[in-house]
Design a protein around this motif. Structure first.
Motif, short mmCIF file in Angstrom:
data_model
loop_
_atom_site.label_atom_id
_atom_site.label_comp_id
_atom_site.label_asym_id
_atom_site.label_seq_id
_atom_site.Cartn_x
_atom_site.Cartn_y
_atom_site.Cartn_z
N ARG A 93 -0.37 24.92 25.16
CA ARG A 93 -1.17 25.95 25.84
C ARG A 93 -0.55 26.31 27.18
NH1 ARG A 93 -5.45 23.11 23.24
NH2 ARG A 93 -5.64 21.63 24.97
N TRP A 94 -0.04 25.30 27.90
CA TRP A 94 0.63 25.57 29.18
C TRP A 94 1.88 26.42 28.94
CZ3 TRP A 94 5.58 24.08 30.73
CH2 TRP A 94 5.89 24.31 32.07
N LEU A 95 2.62 26.09 27.89
CA LEU A 95 3.84 26.85 27.58
C LEU A 95 3.50 28.30 27.27
CD1 LEU A 95 6.91 26.59 27.20
CD2 LEU A 95 6.50 26.05 24.80
N ARG A 96 2.42 28.54 26.57
CA ARG A 96 2.00 29.91 26.28
C ARG A 96 1.65 30.65 27.56
NH1 ARG A 96 -1.91 28.12 21.25
NH2 ARG A 96 -0.25 27.88 19.69
N ASP A 97 1.03 29.92 28.52
CA ASP A 97 0.62 30.56 29.77
C ASP A 97 1.81 30.98 30.62
OD1 ASP A 97 -2.04 30.27 29.11
OD2 ASP A 97 -2.30 28.41 30.25
N VAL A 98 2.89 30.17 30.61
CA VAL A 98 4.03 30.46 31.48
C VAL A 98 5.17 31.15 30.73
CG1 VAL A 98 3.48 28.46 32.93
CG2 VAL A 98 5.15 28.21 31.08
N ALA A 99 4.97 31.44 29.45
CA ALA A 99 6.05 31.95 28.61
C ALA A 99 6.70 33.21 29.18
CB ALA A 99 5.53 32.22 27.19
N SER A 100 5.90 34.08 29.77
CA SER A 100 6.44 35.36 30.23
C SER A 100 7.38 35.21 31.42
CB SER A 100 5.29 36.31 30.59
OG SER A 100 4.51 35.77 31.65
N THR A 101 7.33 34.06 32.14
CA THR A 101 8.20 33.88 33.30
C THR A 101 9.49 33.13 32.96
OG1 THR A 101 7.29 31.73 33.99
CG2 THR A 101 6.13 33.71 34.72
N LEU A 102 9.55 32.53 31.79
CA LEU A 102 10.70 31.68 31.44
C LEU A 102 11.95 32.52 31.16
CD1 LEU A 102 9.18 28.94 29.11
CD2 LEU A 102 9.81 28.75 31.50
N GLU A 103 13.07 32.01 31.67
CA GLU A 103 14.37 32.62 31.38
C GLU A 103 15.23 31.71 30.51
OE1 GLU A 103 16.25 33.75 35.01
OE2 GLU A 103 14.66 35.17 35.57
N THR A 104 15.05 30.39 30.65
CA THR A 104 15.76 29.45 29.77
C THR A 104 14.77 28.43 29.24
OG1 THR A 104 16.34 27.88 31.53
CG2 THR A 104 17.86 29.68 31.13
N LEU A 105 14.93 28.08 27.97
CA LEU A 105 14.05 27.11 27.33
C LEU A 105 14.87 26.21 26.43
CD1 LEU A 105 11.22 26.01 26.60
CD2 LEU A 105 11.10 27.76 24.81
N ASP A 106 14.75 24.90 26.67
CA ASP A 106 15.37 23.88 25.82
C ASP A 106 14.21 23.13 25.16
OD1 ASP A 106 16.50 21.63 24.71
OD2 ASP A 106 17.71 21.12 26.45
N ILE A 107 14.03 23.32 23.87
CA ILE A 107 12.84 22.80 23.21
C ILE A 107 13.20 22.11 21.90
CG2 ILE A 107 12.39 25.03 22.08
CD1 ILE A 107 9.37 24.38 22.40
N THR A 108 12.59 20.94 21.69
CA THR A 108 12.74 20.20 20.44
C THR A 108 11.39 20.17 19.74
OG1 THR A 108 14.49 18.80 21.36
CG2 THR A 108 13.36 17.99 19.40
N VAL A 109 11.35 20.61 18.51
CA VAL A 109 10.10 20.65 17.76
C VAL A 109 10.32 20.07 16.37
CG1 VAL A 109 9.14 22.64 18.98
CG2 VAL A 109 10.54 23.00 16.95
N GLY A 110 9.24 19.56 15.80
CA GLY A 110 9.27 19.13 14.42
C GLY A 110 8.51 20.09 13.54
N ASN A 111 7.50 20.71 14.13
CA ASN A 111 6.66 21.63 13.38
C ASN A 111 6.65 22.98 14.10
OD1 ASN A 111 4.56 23.06 12.15
ND2 ASN A 111 3.41 21.18 11.71
N LEU A 112 7.10 24.00 13.43
CA LEU A 112 7.22 25.31 14.07
C LEU A 112 5.87 25.95 14.36
CD1 LEU A 112 10.25 26.80 12.13
CD2 LEU A 112 10.21 25.84 14.42
N ASN A 113 4.79 25.38 13.86
CA ASN A 113 3.47 25.90 14.20
C ASN A 113 3.21 25.82 15.70
OD1 ASN A 113 2.48 26.62 11.63
ND2 ASN A 113 2.15 24.47 11.14
N LEU A 114 3.90 24.89 16.38
CA LEU A 114 3.72 24.75 17.82
C LEU A 114 4.23 25.98 18.57
CD1 LEU A 114 4.81 21.02 18.28
CD2 LEU A 114 2.49 21.93 18.19
N LEU A 115 5.10 26.76 17.95
CA LEU A 115 5.65 27.94 18.61
C LEU A 115 4.83 29.20 18.35
CD1 LEU A 115 9.45 27.41 17.88
CD2 LEU A 115 8.17 26.77 19.93
N GLU A 116 3.77 29.05 17.59
CA GLU A 116 2.95 30.22 17.27
C GLU A 116 2.32 30.79 18.53
OE1 GLU A 116 -0.32 31.50 13.86
OE2 GLU A 116 0.03 29.38 14.32
#
Length: 364
Positions: A93-116
């Motif tokens: 939820r925090w990532l969704r809130d700040v998503a519009s300001t991000l310029e670089t993202l290094d992310i490890t996920v197991g389930n792509l539902n988290l990126l919805e």
């Protein structure tokens, strides 16, 4: 009177913009400490200095710890380590809130539902690692559609580094190749995966391509090979067989920077020198030095040479002098980097060329 007024002047008398410029000059550790001084300084750091902060987040920590960074530009987050579901969802939820300001993202996920619903409209660089323990069955059509939707929002993305198992990579590769604005692409499969090189044809802005780890190139039939429409200038491959050099050159004839991770044969180097005579930078590993310099002299524009000698025979003073003396005959060389074991003796030839021996610059 003016001196007295200056003596009474405190740092908190500066407006927020000036205070932010002052704090922005602090080393990161001190900047973080400064953010704890008071509420105002915390807000100033979060507003005016957050561009310097790379938030490396563990998802078993509380999201409130970094909530004062309201406009982060650089975030690294691993949704596999310390997997506590309710806290992971807080971070999502925090990532969704700040998503519009991000310029670089290094992310490890197991389930792509988290990126919805994570809309990274201003993202320029993405490093996406799909967990190595993920089962292929998890990546059904719904998961692939989610990834396609996620990547489809990245209109400003220029740099992409994608890591996944070979089997997962094969399922999501078309999503990756749909990123038409990408300039730098790195594919790093953790198990064997054949990159369908012809599928890159839609990535017309691609300038640098890296295929690392267990990635291999699957070429189209030789009678159907056509030069791809992008002006690719930098190419890094995990391995290269001498039989594939000509096909690779037909696909990417504009390459100026070439790096091969695994050792290559002398015959392969010979073909490289013939196929790309205008190379500016070359990085290779060789097991034998015989004939190397003769082939390298075919590259009149070569400016940087990185040569890894992985043979068992150590350099003697005589052999290293002979090798370096021969390499420095390449007048265009501006930097020569050699990795090997043994003793080195360096000639005075071509004094304008910088020489590095095992990461140590040699003063001549």
């Amino acid at each position: 009177m003016e001196d007295e007024r200056m003596d009474e002047f405190q740092i908190d008398d500066f407006p927020n913009e000036i205070l932010g410029m002052i704090l922005d000059r602090l080393p990161f550790a001190d900047l973080l400490r400064a953010s704890y001084v008071c509420g105002r300084w915390s807000a100033v750091v979060a507003t005016f200095c957050s561009h310097r902060v790379l938030l490396r987040i563990r998802t078993n920590e509380r999201v409130e710890m970094l909530s004062r960074f309201r406009h982060p530009k650089h975030v690294a987050i691993n949704f596999e380590l310390g997997f506590v579901l309710h806290r992971v969802m807080e971070w999502v939820r925090w990532l969704r809130d700040v998503a519009s300001t991000l310029e670089t993202l290094d992310i490890t996920v197991g389930n792509l539902n988290l990126l919805e619903e994570v809309e990274l409209t201003n993202l320029v660089e993405l490093e996406l690692s799909i967990g190595r323990y993920v089962e292929l069955e998890m990546y059904d059509s719904e998961q692939v559609d989610l990834l396609n939707q996620f990547l489809g929002c990245l209109k400003r993305l220029k740099v992409a580094v994608i890591s996944a198992s070979g089997r997962v990579m094969s399922k999501i590769s078309r999503c990756i190749y749909s990123l038409r604005n990408i300039e730098y692409l790195t594919l790093s499969p953790t198990s064997r995966h054949a990159v369908q090189i012809a599928d890159l044809c839609v990535m017309t802005n691609l300038d640098q391509l890296k295929i690392l780890d267990c990635g291999v190139v699957d070429y189209p039939p030789e009678n159907s090979i056509r030069s791809l429409p992008m002006r690719l200038e930098a190419l890094t491959l995990n391995e290269l067989d001498v039989r594939d050099v000509s096909r690779l050159q037909m696909l990417f004839h504009n390459v100026l920077n070439l790096e091969i991770i695994q050792p290559i044969s002398g015959e392969c180097l010979h073909q490289i020198a013939i196929s790309w005579p205008t190379l500016h930078r070359l990085s290779i590993k060789v097991t034998r030095l015989a004939g190397v310099t003769q082939d390298l002299r075919r590259l009149p524009d070569l400016r940087t040479l990185v040569l890894h000698h992985v043979g068992q025979r150590a350099f003697s003073l005589r052999s290293s002098f002979r090798l370096l003396n021969s390499l420095l005959r390449i007048r265009s060389l501006e930097m020569l980097v050699i990795f090997g074991h043994g003793d080195f003796s360096v000639p005075d030839r071509n004094p304008s060329c910088e020489i590095f021996l095992n990461d140590r610059q040699l003063c001549r």
